[in-house]
Motif scaffolding. Structure first.
Motif, PDB file in Angstrom:
ATOM      1  N   PHE A   1       0.838  -1.201   0.000  1.00 55.93           N
ATOM      2  CA  PHE A   1       0.000   0.000   0.000  1.00 55.93           C
ATOM      3  C   PHE A   1       0.879   1.258   0.000  1.00 55.93           C
ATOM      4  O   PHE A   1       1.978   1.245   0.557  1.00 55.93           O
ATOM      5  N   PRO A   2       0.382   2.343  -0.579  1.00 53.40           N
ATOM      6  CA  PRO A   2       1.061   3.630  -0.405  1.00 53.40           C
ATOM      7  C   PRO A   2       0.717   4.193   0.971  1.00 53.40           C
ATOM      8  O   PRO A   2      -0.266   3.777   1.605  1.00 53.40           O
ATOM      9  N   LEU A   3       1.504   5.137   1.454  1.00 49.21           N
ATOM     10  CA  LEU A   3       1.274   5.714   2.775  1.00 49.21           C
ATOM     11  C   LEU A   3      -0.141   6.255   2.925  1.00 49.21           C
ATOM     12  O   LEU A   3      -0.770   6.090   3.980  1.00 49.21           O
ATOM     13  N   ASP A   4      -0.666   6.906   1.884  1.00 50.27           N
ATOM     14  CA  ASP A   4      -2.002   7.494   1.986  1.00 50.27           C
ATOM     15  C   ASP A   4      -3.081   6.449   2.259  1.00 50.27           C
ATOM     16  O   ASP A   4      -4.160   6.783   2.766  1.00 50.27           O
ATOM     17  N   ASP A   5      -2.805   5.190   1.933  1.00 50.67           N
ATOM     18  CA  ASP A   5      -3.793   4.117   2.117  1.00 50.67           C
ATOM     19  C   ASP A   5      -3.425   3.186   3.276  1.00 50.67           C
ATOM     20  O   ASP A   5      -3.833   2.021   3.307  1.00 50.67           O
ATOM     21  N   ILE A   6      -2.664   3.689   4.229  1.00 51.33           N
ATOM     22  CA  ILE A   6      -2.175   2.828   5.300  1.00 51.33           C
ATOM     23  C   ILE A   6      -3.301   2.166   6.091  1.00 51.33           C
ATOM     24  O   ILE A   6      -3.157   1.037   6.578  1.00 51.33           O
ATOM     25  N   ASN A   7      -4.446   2.821   6.215  1.00 48.23           N
ATOM     26  CA  ASN A   7      -5.551   2.208   6.951  1.00 48.23           C
ATOM     27  C   ASN A   7      -6.058   0.944   6.266  1.00 48.23           C
ATOM     28  O   ASN A   7      -6.568   0.030   6.932  1.00 48.23           O
ATOM     29  N   ASP A   8      -5.894   0.865   4.945  1.00 50.19           N
ATOM     30  CA  ASP A   8      -6.288  -0.342   4.229  1.00 50.19           C
ATOM     31  C   ASP A   8      -5.422  -1.532   4.639  1.00 50.19           C
ATOM     32  O   ASP A   8      -5.855  -2.685   4.579  1.00 50.19           O
ATOM     33  N   ALA A   9      -4.190  -1.259   5.057  1.00 49.37           N
ATOM     34  CA  ALA A   9      -3.321  -2.329   5.546  1.00 49.37           C
ATOM     35  C   ALA A   9      -3.877  -2.927   6.830  1.00 49.37           C
ATOM     36  O   ALA A   9      -3.817  -4.147   7.046  1.00 49.37           O
ATOM     37  N   PHE A  10      -4.422  -2.088   7.690  1.00 52.85           N
ATOM     38  CA  PHE A  10      -5.046  -2.576   8.924  1.00 52.85           C
ATOM     39  C   PHE A  10      -6.322  -3.361   8.606  1.00 52.85           C
ATOM     40  O   PHE A  10      -6.594  -4.394   9.220  1.00 52.85           O
ATOM     41  N   HIS A  11      -7.087  -2.898   7.637  1.00 49.56           N
ATOM     42  CA  HIS A  11      -8.296  -3.621   7.240  1.00 49.56           C
ATOM     43  C   HIS A  11      -7.938  -5.002   6.703  1.00 49.56           C
ATOM     44  O   HIS A  11      -8.603  -5.996   7.021  1.00 49.56           O
ATOM     45  N   ALA A  12      -6.900  -5.067   5.878  1.00 50.01           N
ATOM     46  CA  ALA A  12      -6.466  -6.353   5.313  1.00 50.01           C
ATOM     47  C   ALA A  12      -6.035  -7.303   6.418  1.00 50.01           C
ATOM     48  O   ALA A  12      -6.278  -8.518   6.348  1.00 50.01           O
ATOM     49  N   MET A  13      -5.398  -6.780   7.450  1.00 47.02           N
ATOM     50  CA  MET A  13      -4.981  -7.601   8.583  1.00 47.02           C
ATOM     51  C   MET A  13      -6.188  -8.252   9.240  1.00 47.02           C
ATOM     52  O   MET A  13      -6.187  -9.446   9.558  1.00 47.02           O
ATOM     53  N   HIS A  14      -7.263  -7.490   9.415  1.00 49.01           N
ATOM     54  CA  HIS A  14      -8.451  -8.007  10.084  1.00 49.01           C
ATOM     55  C   HIS A  14      -9.223  -9.004   9.224  1.00 49.01           C
ATOM     56  O   HIS A  14      -9.973  -9.825   9.754  1.00 49.01           O
ATOM     57  N   GLU A  15      -9.046  -8.930   7.919  1.00 44.77           N
ATOM     58  CA  GLU A  15      -9.741  -9.859   7.023  1.00 44.77           C
ATOM     59  C   GLU A  15      -9.164 -11.265   7.079  1.00 44.77           C
ATOM     60  O   GLU A  15      -9.774 -12.207   6.580  1.00 44.77           O
ATOM     61  N   GLY A  16      -7.980 -11.414   7.686  1.00 41.33           N
ATOM     62  CA  GLY A  16      -7.389 -12.732   7.865  1.00 41.33           C
ATOM     63  C   GLY A  16      -6.637 -13.266   6.663  1.00 41.33           C
ATOM     64  O   GLY A  16      -6.143 -14.389   6.686  1.00 41.33           O
ATOM     65  N   LYS A  17      -6.509 -12.464   5.612  1.00 40.10           N
ATOM     66  CA  LYS A  17      -5.802 -12.917   4.419  1.00 40.10           C
ATOM     67  C   LYS A  17      -4.400 -12.314   4.313  1.00 40.10           C
ATOM     68  O   LYS A  17      -3.632 -12.689   3.431  1.00 40.10           O
ATOM     69  N   CYS A  18      -4.106 -11.403   5.184  1.00 39.41           N
ATOM     70  CA  CYS A  18      -2.839 -10.671   5.115  1.00 39.41           C
ATOM     71  C   CYS A  18      -1.841 -11.248   6.112  1.00 39.41           C
ATOM     72  O   CYS A  18      -2.126 -11.315   7.311  1.00 39.41           O
ATOM     73  N   ILE A  19      -0.679 -11.667   5.619  1.00 40.11           N
ATOM     74  CA  ILE A  19       0.401 -12.057   6.519  1.00 40.11           C
ATOM     75  C   ILE A  19       1.181 -10.802   6.901  1.00 40.11           C
ATOM     76  O   ILE A  19       1.306 -10.460   8.069  1.00 40.11           O
ATOM     77  N   ARG A  20       1.707 -10.107   5.927  1.00 43.52           N
ATOM     78  CA  ARG A  20       2.339  -8.812   6.174  1.00 43.52           C
ATOM     79  C   ARG A  20       2.054  -7.884   5.000  1.00 43.52           C
ATOM     80  O   ARG A  20       2.176  -8.271   3.832  1.00 43.52           O
ATOM     81  N   ALA A  21       1.688  -6.653   5.341  1.00 44.45           N
ATOM     82  CA  ALA A  21       1.516  -5.594   4.351  1.00 44.45           C
ATOM     83  C   ALA A  21       2.704  -4.649   4.445  1.00 44.45           C
ATOM     84  O   ALA A  21       3.145  -4.297   5.538  1.00 44.45           O
ATOM     85  N   ILE A  22       3.217  -4.247   3.282  1.00 44.84           N
ATOM     86  CA  ILE A  22       4.311  -3.286   3.216  1.00 44.84           C
ATOM     87  C   ILE A  22       3.751  -1.942   2.774  1.00 44.84           C
ATOM     88  O   ILE A  22       3.012  -1.863   1.780  1.00 44.84           O
ATOM     89  N   VAL A  23       4.093  -0.890   3.500  1.00 49.26           N
ATOM     90  CA  VAL A  23       3.672   0.461   3.147  1.00 49.26           C
ATOM     91  C   VAL A  23       4.860   1.214   2.556  1.00 49.26           C
ATOM     92  O   VAL A  23       5.929   1.286   3.172  1.00 49.26           O
ATOM     93  N   LYS A  24       4.671   1.731   1.346  1.00 46.84           N
ATOM     94  CA  LYS A  24       5.694   2.538   0.679  1.00 46.84           C
ATOM     95  C   LYS A  24       5.517   3.986   1.144  1.00 46.84           C
ATOM     96  O   LYS A  24       4.441   4.584   0.964  1.00 46.84           O
ATOM     97  N   MET A  25       6.552   4.545   1.745  1.00 46.42           N
ATOM     98  CA  MET A  25       6.424   5.839   2.418  1.00 46.42           C
ATOM     99  C   MET A  25       6.484   7.026   1.463  1.00 46.42           C
ATOM    100  O   MET A  25       5.935   8.090   1.758  1.00 46.42           O
ATOM    101  N   PHE A  26       7.161   6.873   0.338  1.00 47.49           N
ATOM    102  CA  PHE A  26       7.289   7.960  -0.628  1.00 47.49           C
ATOM    103  C   PHE A  26       6.768   7.485  -1.982  1.00 47.49           C
ATOM    104  O   PHE A  26       7.103   6.384  -2.428  1.00 47.49           O
ATOM    105  N   ASP A  27       5.987   8.327  -2.666  1.00 52.48           N
ATOM    106  CA  ASP A  27       5.424   7.947  -3.968  1.00 52.48           C
ATOM    107  C   ASP A  27       6.478   7.870  -5.047  1.00 52.48           C
ATOM    108  O   ASP A  27       6.340   7.108  -6.001  1.00 52.48           O
ATOM    109  N   ASP A  28       7.545   8.685  -4.922  1.00 54.53           N
ATOM    110  CA  ASP A  28       8.501   8.817  -6.014  1.00 54.53           C
ATOM    111  C   ASP A  28       9.790   8.033  -5.803  1.00 54.53           C
ATOM    112  O   ASP A  28      10.755   8.192  -6.538  1.00 54.53           O
ATOM    113  N   GLU A  29       9.831   7.165  -4.778  1.00 54.99           N
ATOM    114  CA  GLU A  29      11.071   6.396  -4.529  1.00 54.99           C
ATOM    115  C   GLU A  29      11.025   5.073  -5.273  1.00 54.99           C
ATOM    116  O   GLU A  29       9.974   4.457  -5.399  1.00 54.99           O
TER     117      GLU A  29
END
Length: 376
Positions: free
Chosen positions: A348-376
């Motif tokens: 997920f991009p940083l702006d969508d970090i809450n979606d990483a928490f949602h994915a965790m609760h859905e039980g299908k996510c082992i680990r989500a990686i958040v990219k902190m900068f859009d241009d890196e």
């Protein structure tokens, strides 16, 4: 001062707010790091959800990060600008009584200030745009594009290692793998049960497989996790819900010809499962390790008869001496000796970090990686 974006936990039970913050320069003994990637861990959710009685708000969460040293404070000698680092929620000063002990990895140098969300000098480095101070989290706060850590809370790692993968060695993988390798020291031919097949549990299975355990029982009530557990080295799987009327420990005894396992590892964090994990071990020489964290105030009751003949231990960050061993784990990953990529199921991009928490609760996510900068 640096102005950047961070995902701020403004209050318990609310979604994080991605907003502009300022990050102060590193003071003596400190390092400012540009965080490029961070994982999202259940411990972050434990605090965000309000279950952690010591949770502080507003704060910047995150503790599975990786980045590049941007600047260093006075007196810093082990790091320089441009170094690649993994922030460490358990530091290693290499000087205190605990760092000099072979029995623990829990450095005591900055524990008192880290626990109240500030730097060792008693002040924070984060402020919102209105100048209000924000608490630090676990000494790392990797949900910010720039963070400040004590020098002793950073592991210098191989610059060739991909930061979007090795960030996970800042917590979950190291915790589960290390509990097997460092804490329990499982021997070749041992039988092992791992309860809970999230990232920590899968890492424990990987450690048991690396230790050449003869039988590795992967336990979870979500059978959708079993295929991945087998990929990591599990030899058997168990869903306790499939056999009503029997406790998990009874089922594990049935799977081991009535003797129990040599070792069990609890990675969920509920008192009932901690007890069942303990009781699934051999009553004459079994050992159980608790990694999961129960909610505040919850206790476990065991009789002296149940305890006698067994060993019980806990493990924080897998018993890992952080600054020494995390770089070694990064090197092991680069050599193909341990898995890391296989833990990542979402990005997920940083702006969508809450979606990483949602994915965790859905039980299908082992680990989500958040990219902190859009241009890196």
């Amino acid at each position: 001062m640096i102005t950047c974006k961070a995902a701020v936990a403004e209050e318990a039970k609310k979604e994080l707010v991605v907003k502009e913050v300022t990050v102060g320069p590193p003071q003596a003994g400190e390092v400012r790091v540009k965080i490029l990637y961070t994982g999202v861990c259940h411990t972050d959710e434990y605090t965000r959800s309000g279950l952690d009685p010591e949770g502080l708000f507003p704060s910047i969460l995150g503790h599975e990060g990786a980045g590049i040293v941007e600047s260093i404070g006075e007196g810093v000698t082990s790091l320089e600008v441009g170094d690649h680092v993994v922030p460490l929620y358990i530091p290693q000063c290499r000087d205190c009584e605990f760092c000099n002990s072979s029995k623990t990895n829990l450095c005591g140098k900055i524990r008192s200030t880290q626990g109240i969300g500030v730097m060792p000098d008693g002040t924070p480095r984060f402020k919102d745009k209105d100048g209000n101070e924000l608490y630090h989290f676990m000494g790392t706060s990797t949900f910010c594009q720039y963070t400040v850590c004590p020098e002793i809370s950073l592991a210098k790692v191989n610059k060739e290692a991909p930061l979007d993968k090795i960030c996970l060695l800042g917590c979950g993988i190291t915790t589960g793998y290390g509990a097997v390798i460092n804490t329990l020291k499982i021997e070749e031919g041992s039988t092992v049960a791992v309860i809970g097949l999230g990232g920590v549990g899968l890492a424990a299975i990987m450690g048991a497989h690396k230790s050449k355990a003869s039988k590795i029982i992967a336990v979870d009530i979500n059978p959708g996790k079993f295929e991945r557990a087998i990929l990591f080295g599990a030899t058997d799987t168990l869903n306790p819900l499939e056999q009503k009327g029997k406790e998990m420990s009874e089922l594990i005894f049935e799977m081991t010809d009535g003797v129990g396992v040599d070792y069990s590892i609890e990675c969920v964090g509920t008192p009932h499962l901690m007890k069942q994990s303990f009781l699934s071990t051999k009553p004459n020489g079994g050992a159980s390790c608790v990694i999961g964290v129960a909610a505040a105030g919850q206790t476990i009751d065991l009789s002296s008869e149940e305890v006698m003949g067994r060993e019980w231990t806990g493990s924080a960050f897998g018993g890992t001496k952080s600054r020494d061993q995390v770089p070694e784990l990064v090197d092991d990953y680069m050599k193909g000796d341990i898995k890391v990529d296989e833990f990542i199921t979402h990005n997920f991009p940083l702006d969508d970090i809450n979606d990483a928490f949602h994915a965790m609760h859905e039980g299908k996510c082992i680990r989500a990686i958040v990219k902190m900068f859009d241009d890196e």
